[in-house]
Design a protein around this motif. Structure first.
Motif, PDB file in Angstrom:
ATOM      1  N   SER A   1       5.875  21.978 -32.156  1.00  0.00           N
ATOM      2  CA  SER A   1       5.678  20.931 -31.222  1.00  0.00           C
ATOM      3  C   SER A   1       4.394  20.112 -31.220  1.00  0.00           C
ATOM      4  O   SER A   1       4.427  18.535 -31.291  1.00  0.00           O
ATOM      5  N   PRO A   2       3.558  20.753 -31.020  1.00  0.00           N
ATOM      6  CA  PRO A   2       2.100  20.130 -31.076  1.00  0.00           C
ATOM      7  C   PRO A   2       1.734  19.310 -32.420  1.00  0.00           C
ATOM      8  O   PRO A   2       1.342  18.258 -32.628  1.00  0.00           O
ATOM      9  N   LYS A   3       2.618  19.646 -33.557  1.00  0.00           N
ATOM     10  CA  LYS A   3       2.455  19.223 -34.692  1.00  0.00           C
ATOM     11  C   LYS A   3       2.830  17.800 -34.876  1.00  0.00           C
ATOM     12  O   LYS A   3       2.742  16.816 -35.678  1.00  0.00           O
ATOM     13  N   ARG A   4       4.093  17.608 -34.088  1.00  0.00           N
ATOM     14  CA  ARG A   4       4.316  16.341 -33.943  1.00  0.00           C
ATOM     15  C   ARG A   4       3.512  15.303 -33.524  1.00  0.00           C
ATOM     16  O   ARG A   4       3.461  14.215 -33.803  1.00  0.00           O
ATOM     17  N   VAL A   5       2.740  15.830 -32.504  1.00  0.00           N
ATOM     18  CA  VAL A   5       1.726  14.779 -31.934  1.00  0.00           C
ATOM     19  C   VAL A   5       0.663  14.677 -33.034  1.00  0.00           C
ATOM     20  O   VAL A   5      -0.012  13.599 -33.446  1.00  0.00           O
ATOM     21  N   LEU A   6       0.256  15.646 -33.892  1.00  0.00           N
ATOM     22  CA  LEU A   6      -0.702  15.721 -34.744  1.00  0.00           C
ATOM     23  C   LEU A   6      -0.552  14.808 -35.665  1.00  0.00           C
ATOM     24  O   LEU A   6      -1.102  13.737 -36.431  1.00  0.00           O
ATOM     25  N   VAL A   7       0.792  14.812 -36.381  1.00  0.00           N
ATOM     26  CA  VAL A   7       1.224  13.628 -37.433  1.00  0.00           C
ATOM     27  C   VAL A   7       1.015  12.387 -36.872  1.00  0.00           C
ATOM     28  O   VAL A   7       0.637  11.533 -37.546  1.00  0.00           O
ATOM     29  N   CYS A   8       1.470  12.122 -35.563  1.00  0.00           N
ATOM     30  CA  CYS A   8       1.551  10.757 -35.141  1.00  0.00           C
ATOM     31  C   CYS A   8      -0.058  10.333 -34.931  1.00  0.00           C
ATOM     32  O   CYS A   8      -0.394   9.155 -35.315  1.00  0.00           O
ATOM     33  N   LEU A   9      -0.778  11.179 -34.627  1.00  0.00           N
ATOM     34  CA  LEU A   9      -2.261  10.854 -34.467  1.00  0.00           C
ATOM     35  C   LEU A   9      -2.788  10.321 -35.901  1.00  0.00           C
ATOM     36  O   LEU A   9      -3.585   9.333 -35.918  1.00  0.00           O
ATOM     37  N   VAL A  10      -2.736  11.177 -36.704  1.00  0.00           N
ATOM     38  CA  VAL A  10      -2.913  10.939 -38.102  1.00  0.00           C
ATOM     39  C   VAL A  10      -2.439   9.538 -38.740  1.00  0.00           C
ATOM     40  O   VAL A  10      -3.197   8.571 -39.118  1.00  0.00           O
ATOM     41  N   GLU A  11      -1.129   9.324 -38.772  1.00  0.00           N
ATOM     42  CA  GLU A  11      -0.330   7.863 -38.963  1.00  0.00           C
ATOM     43  C   GLU A  11      -1.054   6.908 -38.194  1.00  0.00           C
ATOM     44  O   GLU A  11      -1.337   5.849 -38.859  1.00  0.00           O
TER      45      GLU A  11
END
Length: 215
Positions: A12-22
């Motif tokens: 679930s945190p990786k959902r956030v990380l991808v968003c931040l990178v995008e």
């Protein structure tokens, strides 16, 4: 101010990380070991009273629940990086609709499969064949709906990559790679093309490279 994300090695945190990178947002991470019970530490519970990851700290602002976090950053930095919400109110409505579908229809049976197939053996717990069968059947029906939708548009909310697609990345990675159930993706032509597309985005590859596959 650099965003701090707690628990980067989990799905679930990786959902956030991808968003931040995008969204081209600078961030740092703070590991939380769930197996050692660090999520039950009193100091962590001050940030997240339910003892779950992710949590973000952005200056003096704290937010938890991954889908709430990605909505927050997609809106706050709408004009920066990838537009993940759509350009019209109608497109935004479809993004929100498919985010809800992911959370309410797609995620629950997939999460059951992840727990049964991947985590139960690690924790020394017995598998429940009935839960596995029922969850796969439920997920298959959801994927049939996706197949129909994706036969008409490249992405779930239309012809643009959005939060609706992004939100599927961490747990679909399990389905396509770790559970020997990749046929559920590959047997559906349009779902397979969609997954090939979103899973090859530079943002997702960067997250996997830096933090490894979802744990």
């Amino acid at each position: 101010m650099v965003v701090k994300v707690y628990g980067p090695f989990y799905a679930s945190p990786k959902r956030v990380l991808v968003c931040l990178v995008e969204k081209e947002i600078e961030f740092e991470t703070s590991p939380i070991d769930l197996f050692k019970g660090e999520h039950k530490d009193p100091e962590f519970l001050k940030l997240q009273p339910f003892g779950q990851v992710p949590v973000i700290q952005d200056g003096d602002y704290t937010l938890y629940e991954s889908r709430a976090i990605i909505r927050y950053y997609a809106e706050k930095y709408k004009s920066q990086g990838t537009d993940l919400l759509g350009k019209t109110i109608e497109e935004r409505g479809l993004v929100e609709q498919w985010l809800e579908v992911e959370a309410s229809n797609y995620h629950p049976p997939l999460d059951n499969l992840v727990i049964q197939i991947l985590f139960a053996p690690e924790l020394g717990l017995p598998l429940d064949p009935k839960i596995i069968q029922e969850s796969e059947e439920k997920l298959a029906k959801v994927l049939d709906v996706y197949e129909e939708r994706l036969s008409k548009s490249k992405y779930l909310a239309g012809d643009f990559f959005s939060l609706a697609d992004l939100s599927h990345l961490p747990f679909t990675y399990y389905l396509a790679n770790s559970m020997e159930k990749e046929y559920m993706i590959k047997d559906r032509k349009h779902v397979s093309a969609w997954w090939d597309d979103i899973s090859n985005r530079p943002s997702w590859k960067k997250v996997l490279q830096q933090f490894g596959a979802p744990f």
